[in-house]
Design an enzyme around this catalytic site. Structure first.
Site, mmCIF file in Angstrom:
data_model
loop_
_atom_site.group_PDB
_atom_site.id
_atom_site.type_symbol
_atom_site.label_atom_id
_atom_site.label_comp_id
_atom_site.label_asym_id
_atom_site.label_seq_id
_atom_site.Cartn_x
_atom_site.Cartn_y
_atom_site.Cartn_z
ATOM 1 N N HIS A 1 8.391 4.945 11.409
ATOM 2 C CA HIS A 1 9.470 3.994 11.087
ATOM 3 C C HIS A 1 8.915 2.757 10.389
ATOM 4 C CE1 HIS A 1 8.959 1.151 14.549
ATOM 5 N NE2 HIS A 1 8.647 2.229 15.249
ATOM 6 N N ASP B 1 2.878 -0.762 15.289
ATOM 7 C CA ASP B 1 4.199 -0.227 15.613
ATOM 8 C C ASP B 1 5.185 -0.629 14.521
ATOM 9 O OD1 ASP B 1 6.392 0.858 16.873
ATOM 10 O OD2 ASP B 1 6.565 -0.722 18.367
ATOM 11 N N GLU C 1 14.522 1.804 13.791
ATOM 12 C CA GLU C 1 14.136 2.564 14.974
ATOM 13 C C GLU C 1 14.152 1.689 16.207
ATOM 14 O OE1 GLU C 1 11.505 3.993 18.162
ATOM 15 O OE2 GLU C 1 11.279 2.175 16.974
ATOM 16 N N GLU C 2 13.719 0.454 16.065
ATOM 17 C CA GLU C 2 13.573 -0.436 17.218
ATOM 18 C C GLU C 2 14.906 -0.760 17.884
ATOM 19 O OE1 GLU C 2 10.924 -0.930 18.575
ATOM 20 O OE2 GLU C 2 9.288 -0.918 17.132
#
Length: 469
Positions: free
Chosen positions: A288, A300, A334-335
């Protein structure tokens, strides 16, 4: 004469038991056939490993990520930085001469934290490090000043419900595992509001801390009042717990300027190497592109996104074209719960029978040890055999269950799934914090991760038959 032929055919059967009598598509391959087919990729796997780990592409995924992360910075859903990141990647994938580079529109949440601070007023003045949690409401303009109640669990909160009314609930829940402990972040505000609290402060979901709060998404419930919520450092949570245990009164002033705006336009970013024989069949590799608004989002999920890009680059550099289409998807939002992936699934699920495997790397790109896999026993046996091709770098294990928010939609419908399995011992030191920067990344480890990702995706894309499901 026909009976003589029949008798001859029957007599031949025992020596061909368990084997395909013919090598064309009308007869299914035995596992021995498949093992032999996979063994035929030994030289290609070695070429991929050599190029990624030792050759001209050495450190390329790391260097590409460093330029991206240093240039763009953190990329929160709905932000100008995420828009810039998508434009950057669209251009970069075109310059890399990948095929069918395009953007697929998505509507994504748009939340901004605004100015925020917290101050302990009693028993002493102390500045509390905070990061508001995603989707949190703001405090009133003047802030909230209230006494604190410290609890170690939801059970303790419910037992002390009468004490919590009108107070700020501080959760000092110990880190057990991300999957188990993260529910305090996602549900903490709701549970505190149910007992009449005016705000909640959540001990960061982190296995180690140097006075650094870790943010993340949280969820309100329609029938429960919305109260401001933020994460605090492990150190401050433990300090207030010790104070509370001694019977000390704690008063905190909290001010948060968070705002939620209407959903914003965004995109999933897509590129391909089109298959030579079965172009309609898809092997999907992904990570992502969005991140939280702190640090650089290098770990991330910059690393996962960039080794997925690297997989296509390495295959192109070697002049390879698999039988199936190898598709790169860089997810958005995505988060916030896999928003981009959900919309992608809705758009493409009518072709679900053509998706061979969905792969996502979203748990760091540290020292790899193997692959997490979700699929039936026959598919697992095939993947185990493919992983033997990675013996030169000693990354051969296959673990139960692939993990990835963005590929869950497909796996629930029976599509095989895979995730990179690597050393997570320090992942939650940096996760969703200011510490998620390029300093966390190691170029040698990223090279190995890229090699694993590329070998697995290429071989599955090039084998004559799709993985069974």
């Amino acid at each position: 004469m026909k009976y003589v032929f029949l008798i001859l055919f029957i007599n031949l059967l025992p020596q061909y038991a368990g084997k395909s009598l013919r090598r064309d598509d009308r007869y299914p391959k035995t596992f021995e056939d498949i093992k032999n087919e996979i063994a035929g990729y030994t030289d290609i796997a070695k070429a991929i490993i050599d190029l990624a780990v030792h050759g001209k592409a050495q450190n390329r995924s790391y260097e590409r990520l460093a330029v991206f992360a240093d240039t763009i910075g953190p990329r929160l859903s709905g932000s100008k930085n995420l828009d810039a990141a998508i434009k950057y990647m669209f251009s970069a994938l075109q310059e890399d001469e990948l095929e069918n580079v395009h953007l697929e529109p998505v509507k994504v949440p748009h939340w901004e934290r605004g100015e925020e601070f917290a101050m302990m007023l009693e028993p002493r003045n102390h500045s509390i490090a905070i990061l508001g949690l995603g989707s949190s409401v703001a405090t009133p303009p003047e802030g909230i000043t209230a006494e604190v109640i410290v609890v170690a669990s939801f059970d303790e909160l419910h037992k002390r419900a009468q004490e919590a009314k009108g107070k700020i609930v501080v959760y000092n829940e110990p880190f057990i595992s991300y999957g188990e402990t993260v529910r305090y972040r996602s549900q903490g505000a709701v549970e505190a509001a149910k007992v009449g609290a005016v705000a909640s402060l959540i001990r960061s979901i982190a296995s180690f801390s140097i006075h650094s709060p870790h943010t993340g998404w949280q969820n309100y419930q329609p029938d429960v009042p919305q109260i401001p919520t933020a994460c605090i450092s492990v150190e401050d949570a433990e300090m207030m717990s010790r104070m509370s245990f001694r019977g000390t009164k704690i008063v905190v002033h909290l001010k948060m300027g968070a705002k939620t705006y209407p959903d914003s336009p965004s995109f999933n970013t897509v590129a391909e190497i089109v298959g030579s024989k079965y172009p309609e069949q898809i092997v999907l590799v992904s990570g992502h592109l969005d991140s939280w608004d702190v640090g650089q989002g290098a770990m991330d999920d910059g690393g996962g996104a960039f080794i997925s890009w690297e997989a296509l680059s390495l295959i192109k550099d070697l002049g390879l074209r698999p039988k199936r289409t190898l598709r790169l998807v860089l997810w958005t939002a995505e988060e916030q719960g896999g928003i981009g992936a959900k919309q992608y699934y809705q758009l493409h699920k009518e072709n679900i029978s053509n998706f061979d495997i969905v792969m996502e790397s979203d748990e760091g790109t540290f020292q790899p040890s193997g692959l997490g896999f979700t699929g039936n026993a026959k598919a697992r046996d095939i993947v185990k055999e493919i992983m033997t091709l990675l013996q030169p770098i000693n990354v051969t294990d296959v673990y139960d269950n692939a993990d990835g928010t963005d590929i869950d939609y497909w796996m629930r419908d029976g599509v095989p799934g895979a995730s990179l399995h690597d050393d997570l011992s320090k992942y939650f030191w940096f996760h969703h914090s200011q510490g998620d920067t390029m300093t966390v990344q190691d170029p040698n480890q990223m090279n190995l991760c890229a090699a694993v990702w590329t070998v697995v995706s290429y071989v599955i894309a090039d084998m004559e038959e799709m993985l069974p499901r």
